[in-house]
Write a protein that holds these residues in place. Structure first.
Motif, PDB file in Angstrom:
ATOM      1  N   LYS A 130       7.796  29.023  44.774  1.00  0.00           N
ATOM      2  CA  LYS A 130       8.235  28.291  45.952  1.00  0.00           C
ATOM      3  C   LYS A 130       8.952  27.022  45.501  1.00  0.00           C
ATOM      4  N   PRO A 131      10.149  26.756  46.031  1.00  0.00           N
ATOM      5  CA  PRO A 131      10.890  25.569  45.620  1.00  0.00           C
ATOM      6  C   PRO A 131      10.125  24.284  45.910  1.00  0.00           C
ATOM      7  N   ASP A 132      10.184  23.347  44.979  1.00  0.00           N
ATOM      8  CA  ASP A 132       9.616  22.023  45.208  1.00  0.00           C
ATOM      9  C   ASP A 132      10.580  21.214  46.050  1.00  0.00           C
ATOM     10  N   GLU A 133      10.064  20.562  47.065  1.00  0.00           N
ATOM     11  CA  GLU A 133      10.919  19.741  47.913  1.00  0.00           C
ATOM     12  C   GLU A 133      11.566  18.641  47.072  1.00  0.00           C
ATOM     13  N   GLY A 134      12.863  18.483  47.217  1.00  0.00           N
ATOM     14  CA  GLY A 134      13.582  17.418  46.526  1.00  0.00           C
ATOM     15  C   GLY A 134      14.082  17.809  45.155  1.00  0.00           C
ATOM     16  N   GLU A 135      13.244  18.500  44.346  1.00  0.00           N
ATOM     17  CA  GLU A 135      13.617  18.804  42.966  1.00  0.00           C
ATOM     18  C   GLU A 135      14.334  20.130  42.834  1.00  0.00           C
ATOM     19  N   SER A 136      14.023  21.077  43.702  1.00  0.00           N
ATOM     20  CA  SER A 136      14.530  22.440  43.535  1.00  0.00           C
ATOM     21  C   SER A 136      15.911  22.621  44.159  1.00  0.00           C
ATOM     22  N   THR A 137      16.886  21.981  43.550  1.00  0.00           N
ATOM     23  CA  THR A 137      18.282  22.175  43.925  1.00  0.00           C
ATOM     24  C   THR A 137      18.952  23.017  42.849  1.00  0.00           C
ATOM     25  N   TYR A 138      20.075  23.610  43.198  1.00  0.00           N
ATOM     26  CA  TYR A 138      20.822  24.379  42.196  1.00  0.00           C
ATOM     27  C   TYR A 138      21.204  23.497  41.015  1.00  0.00           C
ATOM     28  N   ASP A 139      21.571  22.254  41.314  1.00  0.00           N
ATOM     29  CA  ASP A 139      21.993  21.356  40.237  1.00  0.00           C
ATOM     30  C   ASP A 139      20.847  21.076  39.269  1.00  0.00           C
ATOM     31  N   ASN A 140      19.646  20.874  39.801  1.00  0.00           N
ATOM     32  CA  ASN A 140      18.498  20.620  38.938  1.00  0.00           C
ATOM     33  C   ASN A 140      18.049  21.878  38.208  1.00  0.00           C
ATOM     34  N   ILE A 141      17.783  22.940  38.976  1.00  0.00           N
ATOM     35  CA  ILE A 141      17.146  24.125  38.406  1.00  0.00           C
ATOM     36  C   ILE A 141      18.073  24.891  37.478  1.00  0.00           C
ATOM     37  N   THR A 142      19.352  24.935  37.801  1.00  0.00           N
ATOM     38  CA  THR A 142      20.298  25.675  36.956  1.00  0.00           C
ATOM     39  C   THR A 142      21.007  24.755  35.970  1.00  0.00           C
ATOM     40  N   ARG A 143      21.780  23.804  36.491  1.00  0.00           N
ATOM     41  CA  ARG A 143      22.657  23.026  35.604  1.00  0.00           C
ATOM     42  C   ARG A 143      21.868  22.092  34.682  1.00  0.00           C
ATOM     43  N   LYS A 144      21.028  21.246  35.252  1.00  0.00           N
ATOM     44  CA  LYS A 144      20.367  20.232  34.432  1.00  0.00           C
ATOM     45  C   LYS A 144      19.412  20.835  33.416  1.00  0.00           C
ATOM     46  N   THR A 145      18.633  21.839  33.819  1.00  0.00           N
ATOM     47  CA  THR A 145      17.703  22.443  32.862  1.00  0.00           C
ATOM     48  C   THR A 145      18.453  23.128  31.732  1.00  0.00           C
TER      49      THR A 145
END
Length: 273
Positions: free
Chosen positions: A108-123
């Motif tokens: 389940k996505p974490d509110e605030g943190e689970s964006t495409y930019d965070n989960i895909t690009r930044k990681t």
């Protein structure tokens, strides 16, 4: 195609997101190949199928892939990395409830943190930077460490007929999804001096238990067969996992792998299905 490596010692493979739909197949076939000692980094750090002897032999560690010290630690201990985390509907899509059906790990996505930019690009960029830093050490000079990345067929829309028009009509969440995927692909493309990118671009990924996509698979496959340029044939999740492992092992493999190349790599991996 030669998929064997010199030396008796196993190489250390880090799979970021090894408990996911694709990640667990990468772990399974990497173990089955006998060439890798596998570690998975994920939020929960739990084996998705403890009774599976191959998955049980993976080292499962819990950690945040957005935390640089954590990523640096585990990438620094690895010879190869696969980035297999992602989510189809981020917190800004308005469709997060659908992840319950589309996510194999039921995350389940974490509110605030689970964006495409965070989960895909930044990681992914954190992992790429960490592997490049390790590869810059004197002992690694002249070697290119393999980095596997699970992208998507739609990332290649600008390169095919009518692709740009289709993307222009796509929903905003999909456009943001593609921005993140392409940013990682671009970073890998600019890092070929020290890394060997293995970028798989599957369209729909399926197995017989993934009921959310089974009904539409025939339509994708038919469209691809008759030559619709912006639709790729679907790929079984086992073939995606096998193709990544084969690409890690075969030093001639580099860059983007579409469905034809994924199927060929999967067939070339000399381990049982």
């Amino acid at each position: 195609m030669q998929l064997t490596m010199p030396g008796a010692d196993k190489r250390k493979l880090l799979v970021i997101g090894g408990n996911g739909f694709v990640g667990r197949q990468v772990c399974k076939y990497a173990v089955r190949s006998g060439k890798f000692a596998v570690t998975s980094l994920s939020r929960r750090g739990e084996c998705p199928k403890p009774n599976d002897p191959e998955l049980a032999s993976v080292t499962w560690v819990a950690g945040n892939a957005l935390d640089k010290p954590t990523v640096d630690k585990y990438v620094g201990q690895s010879d190869a990395v696969v980035h297999a985390i992602g989510l189809l509907f981020d917190v800004n899509s308005g469709l997060t409830f659908l992840n319950t059906f589309t996510s194999a790990s039921k995350s389940k996505p974490d509110e605030g943190e689970s964006t495409y930019d965070n989960i895909t690009r930044k990681t992914a960029l954190l992992a790429i930077a960490a592997l490049k830093a390790k590869n810059a050490l004197p002992a690694m000079m002249g070697k290119r460490a393999p980095f596997g990345f699970v992208s998507c067929a739609e990332s290649g829309w600008p390169d095919v007929q009518f692709g740009e028009q289709v993307e222009a009509a796509a929903p905003e969440w999909l456009k943001r999804y593609l921005v993140a995927k392409r940013a990682v692909e671009a970073e890998l493309a600019s890092s070929t001096g020290s890394l060997r990118p293995v970028i798989v671009r599957p369209s729909l990924i399926w197995d017989w238990k993934k009921f959310d996509v089974l009904p539409i698979i025939p339509f994708f496959n038919l469209a691809s067969a008759i030559g619709v340029p912006f639709v790729d044939k679907t790929v079984r999740v086992e073939d995606v996992g096998r193709s990544i492992v084969a690409g890690l092992l075969d030093e001639s493999v580099s860059g983007v792998q579409r469905f034809e190349a994924m199927e060929q790599l999967s067939e070339a991996l000399e381990v049982p299905r």
